[in-house]
Design an enzyme around this catalytic site. Structure first.
Site, PDB file in Angstrom:
ATOM      1  N   SER A  88      -6.464-101.733  59.159  1.00 47.94           N
ATOM      2  CA  SER A  88      -5.248-102.416  58.709  1.00 47.94           C
ATOM      3  C   SER A  88      -4.235-102.510  59.831  1.00 47.94           C
ATOM      4  CB  SER A  88      -4.617-101.622  57.561  1.00 47.94           C
ATOM      5  OG  SER A  88      -4.248-100.331  58.039  1.00 47.94           O
TER       6      SER A  88
ATOM      7  N   ASP B   7      -5.640 -86.808  54.440  1.00 44.60           N
ATOM      8  CA  ASP B   7      -5.399 -87.149  55.857  1.00 44.60           C
ATOM      9  C   ASP B   7      -3.936 -86.907  56.221  1.00 44.60           C
ATOM     10  OD1 ASP B   7      -5.808 -90.058  58.035  1.00 44.60           O
ATOM     11  OD2 ASP B   7      -6.016 -87.905  58.402  1.00 44.60           O
TER      12      ASP B   7
ATOM     13  N   ASP C  17      -0.041 -93.659  53.876  1.00 43.31           N
ATOM     14  CA  ASP C  17      -1.464 -93.845  54.196  1.00 43.31           C
ATOM     15  C   ASP C  17      -2.381 -93.148  53.203  1.00 43.31           C
ATOM     16  OD1 ASP C  17      -3.566 -93.775  57.175  1.00 43.31           O
ATOM     17  OD2 ASP C  17      -3.882 -94.439  55.115  1.00 43.31           O
TER      18      ASP C  17
ATOM     19  N   ALA D 145      10.093 -97.513  55.875  1.00 41.87           N
ATOM     20  CA  ALA D 145      10.754 -96.260  56.288  1.00 41.87           C
ATOM     21  C   ALA D 145      11.258 -96.515  57.706  1.00 41.87           C
ATOM     22  CB  ALA D 145       9.754 -95.108  56.268  1.00 41.87           C
TER      23      ALA D 145
ATOM     24  N   SER E  60      -7.491 -98.301  61.457  1.00 43.31           N
ATOM     25  CA  SER E  60      -8.840 -98.794  61.771  1.00 43.31           C
ATOM     26  C   SER E  60      -9.133-100.032  60.943  1.00 43.31           C
ATOM     27  CB  SER E  60      -9.874 -97.723  61.439  1.00 43.31           C
ATOM     28  OG  SER E  60      -9.339 -96.474  61.751  1.00 43.31           O
TER      29      SER E  60
ATOM     30  N   GLU F 122       1.723 -88.294  61.889  1.00 42.50           N
ATOM     31  CA  GLU F 122       1.817 -89.773  61.924  1.00 42.50           C
ATOM     32  C   GLU F 122       1.956 -90.348  60.518  1.00 42.50           C
ATOM     33  OE1 GLU F 122      -0.504 -87.858  63.375  1.00 42.50           O
ATOM     34  OE2 GLU F 122      -1.788 -89.062  64.677  1.00 42.50           O
TER      35      GLU F 122
END
Ligand SMILES: O=C(O)C[C@H](Cc1nc2cc(Cl)cc(Cl)c2[nH]1)c1ccc(Cl)cc1
Length: 318
Positions: free
Chosen positions: A50, A161, A179, A118, A48, A165
């Protein structure tokens, strides 16, 4: 003249003398970093706030994932605090299962996180490709995630979070948790309780990303805790074995309803020992959830060697 726009003239126009040759090597940490040090490639991910780009550092030819944030957007959305927390948290972490932050820099319009690349994508991609994991694969990957999250919790950080993903895979198919934009340093003594509460509210109100792994306490006005990460681990283990997340509504609101009502069931064929473990984790009261150490001792991990997971070859996924 015709060469007005060429980089060299632009640099000269800027009045800055071109740096000495040795200064251009990136082994010189003191040298100010700029986007010009990189050749950017494809978009690896969009958040949102980046965009993550593949990048090759010109001097060293090293490959990175560079997370770029727009300053104006960050300020407008009041995310400055979160971005600085993400940088401070990542700078303190060093673990094989946590994505490495090499350095950060900024220019006129953007902030840049130069992160470890990664190469093998993320866990969600593999779940979609395979449908679901066999017990051996699910046990290996959830064990690596548990090991990484134990390190985070021992460093007094909660991720807040965790979801497939955000579980990347390196070229040896080991996990890299990423993240940390919603991470929370627990020993963040600077903020007083009132600000903490405001922070929690604003976090929930500006809740972004997928809702499937959000813990009930995060939805019910209560502060996130280490138990919120353990809830997410329960959801990920379910997802690996069932091929879909435990709580999935037609929309975000319906997903939230299922979570706070603990409305989920196991598909036929869901392995029994995993079923028992998931049911002990997915409980509404965060205080009643097992600790990571207790999870490691559950029969689902009987005979599993938790040592040096990073050195072991990853199981081939079907
Ligand atoms: O700690 C530092 O190095 C300094 C800065 C701090 C910082 N400067 C900022 C300017 C803006 Cl406009 C927004 C944020 Cl979030 C900002 N954060 C910085 C630079 C880059 C990154 Cl990725 C994070 C923080």
């Amino acid at each position: 003249s015709g060469n007005e726009g060429s980089p060299a003239s632009r640099r000269d126009n800027a009045g800055s003398s071109s740096p000495l040759p040795h200064a251009r090597s990136t082994s010189n940490p003191a040298r100010k970093r700029t986007p010009e040090d990189f050749v950017f490639g494809r978009v690896l991910g969009e958040g949102s706030y980046s965009t993550v780009l593949y990048a090759k550092e010109s001097g060293t030819r090293r490959e990175f994932a560079v997370k770029v944030l727009d300053k104006r957007h960050i300020i407008k959305e009041k995310k400055v605090k979160y971005v600085n927390i993400e940088k401070d948290v990542l700078n303190r972490l060093s673990h094989p299962f946590i994505i490495k932050l090499f350095y950060t820099f900024q220019d006129m319009h953007s902030l840049y996180f130069v992160l470890e690349l990664a190469k093998d994508g993320d866990l969600l991609g593999y779940i979609r490709k395979l449908g679901s994991f066999e017990v051996e694969g699910a046990r290996f990957y959830i064990a690596e995630i548990i090991t990484g999250v134990m390190y985070l919790h021992n460093m007094d950080v909660i991720h807040r979070d965790l979801k497939p993903e955000n579980i990347l895979l390196d070229e040896k198919m080991h996990v890299k948790i990423t993240d940390f934009g919603t991470a929370k340093p627990l020993n963040d003594t600077k903020t007083d309780d009132a600000e903490q509460a405001r922070d929690e509210t604003s976090a929930r109100n500006s809740f972004v990303g997928t809702a499937e792994y959000c813990s009930p306490e995060l939805l019910n006005d209560r502060a996130a805790s280490k138990a919120s990460d353990i809830w997410a681990i329960g959801c990920i283990l379910y997802h690996l074995l069932a091929g879909k997340p435990p709580f999935k509504g037609a929309n975000e609101y319906q997903t939230f309803q299922k979570i706070i009502k603990l409305e989920y069931s196991f598909p036929d064929g869901f392995p029994d020992s995993a079923r028992d473990l998931v049911s002990r984790i997915l409980v509404l009261d965060p205080c009643k959830r097992p600790t990571l150490e207790e999870i490691q001792k559950h029969p689902f991990f009987d005979g599993f060697d938790w040592e040096n997971l990073h050195e072991k070859p990853a199981p081939n996924l079907r």
